[in-house]
Structure formats: C-alpha cells, structure tokens
Motif scaffolding. Structure first.
Motif, PDB file in Angstrom:
ATOM      1  N   GLN A  68     -12.971  10.111  -6.536  1.00  0.00           N
ATOM      2  CA  GLN A  68     -12.777   9.195  -5.119  1.00  0.00           C
ATOM      3  C   GLN A  68     -12.683   7.645  -5.498  1.00  0.00           C
ATOM      4  O   GLN A  68     -11.941   6.962  -4.983  1.00  0.00           O
ATOM      5  CB  GLN A  68     -13.746   9.620  -3.990  1.00  0.00           C
ATOM      6  CG  GLN A  68     -13.543   8.970  -2.796  1.00  0.00           C
ATOM      7  CD  GLN A  68     -14.738   9.225  -2.114  1.00  0.00           C
ATOM      8  OE1 GLN A  68     -15.625   9.220  -2.358  1.00  0.00           O
ATOM      9  NE2 GLN A  68     -14.595   9.596  -0.619  1.00  0.00           N
ATOM     10  N   ALA A  69     -13.670   7.338  -6.361  1.00  0.00           N
ATOM     11  CA  ALA A  69     -13.923   6.032  -6.495  1.00  0.00           C
ATOM     12  C   ALA A  69     -13.117   5.547  -7.548  1.00  0.00           C
ATOM     13  O   ALA A  69     -12.733   4.196  -7.559  1.00  0.00           O
ATOM     14  CB  ALA A  69     -15.401   5.772  -7.109  1.00  0.00           C
ATOM     15  N   LEU A 113      -8.434   4.369  -7.019  1.00  0.00           N
ATOM     16  CA  LEU A 113      -7.967   2.946  -6.628  1.00  0.00           C
ATOM     17  C   LEU A 113      -8.103   1.873  -8.146  1.00  0.00           C
ATOM     18  O   LEU A 113      -7.853   0.706  -7.963  1.00  0.00           O
ATOM     19  CB  LEU A 113      -8.578   2.475  -5.607  1.00  0.00           C
ATOM     20  CG  LEU A 113      -8.145   2.973  -4.219  1.00  0.00           C
ATOM     21  CD1 LEU A 113      -8.805   2.111  -3.172  1.00  0.00           C
ATOM     22  CD2 LEU A 113      -6.625   2.782  -4.089  1.00  0.00           C
ATOM     23  N   ALA A 118     -11.862  -3.495  -2.741  1.00  0.00           N
ATOM     24  CA  ALA A 118     -11.297  -2.420  -3.590  1.00  0.00           C
ATOM     25  C   ALA A 118     -11.428  -2.827  -4.798  1.00  0.00           C
ATOM     26  O   ALA A 118     -11.131  -2.311  -5.881  1.00  0.00           O
ATOM     27  CB  ALA A 118     -10.000  -2.087  -3.049  1.00  0.00           C
ATOM     28  N   GLY A 175      -8.769   6.895  -0.624  1.00  0.00           N
ATOM     29  CA  GLY A 175      -8.167   5.585  -1.077  1.00  0.00           C
ATOM     30  C   GLY A 175      -6.961   5.097  -1.106  1.00  0.00           C
ATOM     31  O   GLY A 175      -6.648   4.098  -0.555  1.00  0.00           O
ATOM     32  N   GLY A 200     -15.480   0.065  -6.923  1.00  0.00           N
ATOM     33  CA  GLY A 200     -15.628   1.239  -6.892  1.00  0.00           C
ATOM     34  C   GLY A 200     -17.316   1.509  -6.776  1.00  0.00           C
ATOM     35  O   GLY A 200     -18.089   0.959  -7.453  1.00  0.00           O
ATOM     36  N   LYS A 248     -18.791   2.358   1.195  1.00  0.00           N
ATOM     37  CA  LYS A 248     -17.703   3.153   0.530  1.00  0.00           C
ATOM     38  C   LYS A 248     -16.458   3.169   0.664  1.00  0.00           C
ATOM     39  O   LYS A 248     -15.518   2.830   0.137  1.00  0.00           O
ATOM     40  CB  LYS A 248     -18.461   4.804   0.498  1.00  0.00           C
ATOM     41  CG  LYS A 248     -17.464   5.824  -0.288  1.00  0.00           C
ATOM     42  CD  LYS A 248     -17.688   5.871  -1.579  1.00  0.00           C
ATOM     43  CE  LYS A 248     -16.657   6.375  -2.574  1.00  0.00           C
ATOM     44  NZ  LYS A 248     -17.067   6.852  -3.811  1.00  0.00           N
ATOM     45  N   SER A 249     -16.291   3.218   2.276  1.00  0.00           N
ATOM     46  CA  SER A 249     -14.975   3.091   2.990  1.00  0.00           C
ATOM     47  C   SER A 249     -14.214   1.798   2.737  1.00  0.00           C
ATOM     48  O   SER A 249     -13.177   1.642   2.254  1.00  0.00           O
ATOM     49  CB  SER A 249     -15.091   2.952   4.418  1.00  0.00           C
ATOM     50  OG  SER A 249     -16.037   4.024   4.613  1.00  0.00           O
ATOM     51  N   LEU A 250     -15.304   0.489   2.711  1.00  0.00           N
ATOM     52  CA  LEU A 250     -14.402  -0.793   2.339  1.00  0.00           C
ATOM     53  C   LEU A 250     -14.068  -0.736   0.798  1.00  0.00           C
ATOM     54  O   LEU A 250     -13.096  -1.484   0.669  1.00  0.00           O
ATOM     55  CB  LEU A 250     -15.599  -1.666   2.746  1.00  0.00           C
ATOM     56  CG  LEU A 250     -15.996  -1.803   4.106  1.00  0.00           C
ATOM     57  CD1 LEU A 250     -17.097  -2.807   4.291  1.00  0.00           C
ATOM     58  CD2 LEU A 250     -15.115  -2.078   4.839  1.00  0.00           C
ATOM     59  N   THR A 251     -14.598  -0.241  -0.125  1.00  0.00           N
ATOM     60  CA  THR A 251     -14.442  -0.146  -1.371  1.00  0.00           C
ATOM     61  C   THR A 251     -13.212   0.681  -1.537  1.00  0.00           C
ATOM     62  O   THR A 251     -12.284   0.557  -2.442  1.00  0.00           O
ATOM     63  CB  THR A 251     -15.272   0.547  -2.540  1.00  0.00           C
ATOM     64  OG1 THR A 251     -15.619   1.779  -2.164  1.00  0.00           O
ATOM     65  CG2 THR A 251     -16.579  -0.440  -2.510  1.00  0.00           C
ATOM     66  N   LEU A 252     -12.818   1.676  -0.493  1.00  0.00           N
ATOM     67  CA  LEU A 252     -11.517   2.260  -0.874  1.00  0.00           C
ATOM     68  C   LEU A 252     -10.354   1.771   0.036  1.00  0.00           C
ATOM     69  O   LEU A 252      -9.470   2.263   0.306  1.00  0.00           O
ATOM     70  CB  LEU A 252     -11.946   3.635  -0.034  1.00  0.00           C
ATOM     71  CG  LEU A 252     -12.935   4.635  -0.998  1.00  0.00           C
ATOM     72  CD1 LEU A 252     -13.053   5.844  -0.362  1.00  0.00           C
ATOM     73  CD2 LEU A 252     -12.417   4.683  -2.400  1.00  0.00           C
ATOM     74  N   GLY A 253     -10.710   0.490   0.323  1.00  0.00           N
ATOM     75  CA  GLY A 253      -9.515  -0.274   0.926  1.00  0.00           C
ATOM     76  C   GLY A 253      -9.372  -0.325   2.457  1.00  0.00           C
ATOM     77  O   GLY A 253      -8.484  -0.715   3.002  1.00  0.00           O
TER      78      GLY A 253
END
Lengths: 302, 275
Positions: free
Chosen positions: A154-155, A158, A77, A101, A80, B175-180
């Motif tokens: 979306q990016a 967070l 996280a 997120g 992004g 992408k999922s991983l960057t969203l935690g």
C-alpha cells in the motif's frame, strides 16, 4: 558539502521538546537517495518522534527537516509510511487497501474510468508481496505478517521518495519477522528505494541497514551531568554498513556480533557517557552542529 | 467437578434450557395477566381495565380491518403509516445531520471549536420542554413533530459520531495523507465509511428516545398516529385497544432493531472484528 539539496533527506539542528522535557537535542543527519537507513536506540530516546517529524505528523520545536530541499510540512505523497499497527484501513479489503493510493489521487470520474487499470496495478503489487491469493480478505482476516506485507504494498504503490517504517515488524513472531526482513531486503535491492527504518531491535537494525544511526540520550557534553541539564537524545553514531543484502546467517558472524556489542556499549549503556566531540560518526555524510556551550573547551579533559 | 445447570458463575445451561429461560418471563407475565383478568371479569363482566384476549382481538380486528365510520380509514394501518413517516423522517434527518456534524467536528479543530460547547449545551435542553415553543414557532403540523424528534436525537448522535471519529488513530489520518488523500477525501472516503456502522448502533439506541418524542408529540397535538390513538381512546378506558397498540409499537421497535442489526452484519462484516 552538506548543502540541503544534495541529499534526499536533510535534518539539521532539530530539537523536540514536550512540555519541559527535551526529547531530541540537536539532531543532524543527511540521507542520500537509495540508502536503507536504520535508526536504533534505547526505548524512550525519541526514535519514533524523529520519524513522525520527518513524516510530518509532528513538528519540531526548532530546526529544519528537508525532503528534496523542501520543508517536511504535513504528510503527503512524497513519503510512504508503514506503522507497527493501524497502517491498514479495516473497512477495505487487502486489494482495496493497496488500490487506495492510486484512487485517492484522482477525481471521481477518472477513478471510475481507470478502475480496471488501478485494480491490475494493485494486484501486481500484491503479487510482489506474495499475497495475491488474499486480495479479497479484510485486514482482520489476515495474520500480523500478512497485514504488514499489505501495508508495505500500500505504501510503495505511489513510489514515495522515501519509505518510512516505524517498528514495522515489532509485533511479529520471530519467524515471521525474519521472513519479512528478507523480503524487505529483496524489495530494497530490486527497487533501489530510500528507506528510513526505526527499530528497537539492534540485530534487525544491523542486518537490514546499509547505514545505521544510533540515537541515544546517554552521552555527555560541557553542560555537565545531572538532572539540571535537560538533555535529549542525539545521533551518537552513524555507521556505513555492507550495502548488499546478507543472508540471515550473517547475524552470527564475528564482525556482526562485535559491531552489535560496540553499539550496545555506546548507545544503550546508561553508565557509559561518550562526549559529544567523540561520537562515532563514521559515515562520510555524517555531520554535527554543536552549540558553543556543548563543545569541549580547549582539550583539558582527562 | 460438576458444572451447575443454572446457578452461579460457572453455570452452563444447554441451549434448550436457555430457550426455556428466555421464554419464562413472558409466560409468567401472560399467566399473571390472564388470571387477574379472569378474577376481575368473574366479579364484574363489564370490566374494562383488564380486557380478555378475545376482547382485545375483537378491538384490533375492528381497528385493522373495518374502515372507521367517521374518516373511512383503516385506523391501525393509517396510524402506523403516519407515525412511521414522522419517526422515519425525524430519525433520518437526525442521523444524517449528526453524522455530518460529528464527523467534521472530529476532523477539523476549527469547526470543533465553534460547535462543541453549543452542541453540549443544546443536548442538555430537554426536548419535551421546548415542545410548546415548537408548536408556536412551526405550527402544530407534521413539522413540529419531526422537529421535536430531530432536536431530541441529533445532539446525541452528533456527539457519538464525534467520539467515533476521534477514536480513529492518528496513524490512519497520516497514512491517508501519504496516499494522496485531500482533506475532503479523508473525511468522506476514509473516515465516513469507518464510522457508518457506529452510526447504525447509535440509531438503534436513539430509536427508543425517538418513539418517546413521537408519542408525546402525537398525544399533545395530532389527529392521527399511534400515540394519538392511545391517548384518544384512554378517555373511554378502552384498554382492549390500548394494550394491543402498545404491543404493536413494541413489535415494530423490535423489528426495526432486528433489521438494523442485519444491515450491520450484512454490509459491515469488518465491524467489531476489525480492531
């Protein structure tokens, strides 16, 4: 002066090799917080590879990639990402995509308890990208430009340390592309976030960036030329650009056009091979580590 | 240029004609049967091979609405119920197992390395050939029949789910991983919902094989069930019951398929149009 901790993103001595083919050949760069960096270069020069390594999707063959002084590792996280395609999850509506997120980063119970809060926050982000009216539509029901707006919301929900964008507007028609460029600049101005934006479109790179990297395989060094030198791309130019968002008309100004021509010449022209010691590294943070065999011997060049 | 009604690449039959075309094979089959049956009954009124429609209706009426003299059950409903229980249980276990196995193999290289060769090997074993082993190992009760269906369907479904998981772009995973997302959340909140519709498609295709294994198991060792009944009355050449039973099984299969298609459309509106 280029201590890793000072910069948000620090890339040093990064090589990437696929099989025997060298793609990136000793890439060095340092990025400060709040910069809008664009990376431009001829096709196949490894721009996307560099971005994917910073993201953590790929690992460098050798070298260091540090984010806030920490090795890039696997995607998390702190970063992004907006891709050209596949950024959105097809089974979720726009709103659910943006909420994701916030939801993923907490447990089941908390997710249930704070559902309304997450929903409101996601709606706020959708409003910011101008898509509140499409909150309940699925990605396939949205146009390409709308999909990218959702992907950006979306990016950034967070608040990542750095937003990576891999040719995000590459598949859009010219008008939508221009709209999104303006939108991106506004967003950057309001939020002050750090962006690394890869594109093959030189005009886009100059227009958007507060800083511009040119990545290119068209250069020379003391290893000579020809097929026996397995040479990959390097940062051949590093410009500081006007840090304030310009109107789209700026693309027609004389300075803009001159700069574009200069970059096209030194980055995109296979016939023009600049020596590594002469790279156009104008930016104060630019640095370059050279292997002894690459450096100019004495000053004997003619 | 005139667009041809029926023939060639450019044919564009209007809706009414399309309906007629679709019905034609059924009408033809029925007509051929009726004529053949008529001819045989002309020659021998006692003919059992091609029973008349009314004979079949009588046999079905007896099976559906008159309790069996020996067991007191209504045979048709009892057979249908036990068969569907076996098939349903087998298919559900195979679907859930195949989904979990394929999903996790697709995501986690360690598990893939462990299970891939074994799964490919097991999927090559002809399930019917190991039916005797099943009877010996788990007995001739329900467990053997359900196990046969599970063994027959699970490897195929698992491989299909593996392929569906591998088709998910690497960009989405990153992408999922960057969203935690944790690895667990990635598997069960991002990937699983996306391959569920593919699971339904997979089950639709697997149901045909499911029926095959069910009827084979029932024919060999059972005391009830649709397959058992068909093979039982075969001894008396009771075509008047066999033919309606086959049609009944076909109808159930058709309705199941229809229901699964409805589920797909109703609950996965993004599927097919998603890419």
């Amino acid at each position: 002066m280029n201590s890793p901790v000072q910069h948000l993103l620090h890339v040093e001595d990064v090589h990437k090799q696929y099989g025997n083919k060298m793609v990136l050949d000793d890439v060095d760069l340092a990025v400060r917080q709040g910069e809008f960096c664009t990376v431009v270069g001829p096709s196949g020069c490894g721009k996307s590879t560099l971005l994917r390594m910073i993201l953590g999707m790929e690992r460098p063959t050798s070298g260091h990639l540090l984010i806030d002084g920490q090795p890039a590792g696997v995607p998390d996280a702190t970063r992004g990402i907006v891709f050209q395609r596949y950024s959105l999850f097809p089974h979720l509506t726009a709103l659910q995509n943006v909420m994701l997120g916030r939801e993923l980063s907490c447990g089941l119970w908390e997710r249930y308890r704070r559902r309304a809060e997450f929903r409101d926050e996601a709606m706020l982000f959708l409003e910011r990208v101008g898509l509140a009216h499409s909150a309940h539509r699925y990605p396939h029901e949205l146009s390409g430009g709308m999909q990218q707006r959702v992907a950006i919301a979306q990016a950034i929900i967070l608040k990542p340390r750095i937003l990576l964008m891999d040719e995000p507007f590459g598949a859009l028609d010219p008008q939508t592309r221009e709209e999104l460029q303006l939108f991106m600049l506004e967003l950057w101005e309001q939020s002050g976030m750090t962006v690394l934006f890869v594109t093959h479109d030189l005009t886009e790179a100059i227009y958007l960036g507060s800083r511009l990297f040119v990545l290119s395989q068209f250069y020379t060094d003391e290893r000579g030329n020809g097929a026996h030198v397995n040479r990959g791309a390097r940062i051949v130019a590093d410009y500081q650009l006007s840090p304030t968002p310009a109107a789209p008309s700026a693309k027609d100004s004389k300075a803009f056009v001159t700069l574009a021509e200069e970059i096209r010449h030194l980055g995109f022209d296979p016939a023009y091979l600049q020596h590594v010691s002469d790279f156009t590294l104008h930016h104060p943070d630019a640095f370059q580590t050279l292997a002894p065999e690459q450096m100019r011997r004495g000053s004997s060049e003619g | 240029m005139r667009v041809p009604l029926l023939f060639g690449l450019h044919a564009d039959p209007p809706p009414a004609v399309r309906w007629l075309l679709a019905l034609l094979p059924f009408v033809l089959m029925l007509a051929i049967y009726l004529v053949a049956s008529e001819i045989r009954h002309e020659a021998n009124p006692q003919d059992k091979l091609l029973p008349t429609i009314s004979q079949m209706v009588d046999a079905m009426q007896a099976a559906a609405f008159e309790p069996d003299r020996r067991s007191g059950n209504y045979l048709l409903w009892n057979d249908t119920l036990v068969s569907l229980q076996r098939l349903g249980l087998g298919v559900v276990i195979a679907a859930v197992g195949g989904l979990l196995l394929g999903l996790n193999m697709g995501l986690f290289p360690g598990l893939r390395g462990l299970a891939f060769s074994a799964l490919t090997f097991v999927s090559m074993v002809p399930p019917l050939a190991i039916l005797p082993i099943l009877f010996i190992a788990v007995g001739i009760d329900e467990a053997a029949k359900v196990t046969l269906i599970v063994l027959g369907l699970l490897p195929t479904i698992a491989r299909d789910m593996l392929m569906a998981t591998e088709k998910i772009p690497a960009e989405q995973i990153a992408k999922s991983l960057t969203l935690g997302a944790s690895q667990l959340a990635l598997a069960y909140r991002i990937v699983l919902p996306q391959i569920l519709p593919r699971l339904i498609e997979s089950v639709r295709l697997a149901l045909g094989a499911g029926w095959l294994f069910l009827i084979a198991a029932e024919a060999i060792a059972s005391t009830d069930g649709l397959g058992y009944r068909i093979f039982l009355v075969r001894r008396y050449l009771a075509m008047d019951l066999i033919i309606p039973y086959v049609l009944w099984i076909t109808l159930i299969g058709f309705l199941t398929d229809f229901a699964l298609r409805w589920v797909l459309r109703r609950f996965f509106p993004w599927y097919h149009t998603g890419k």
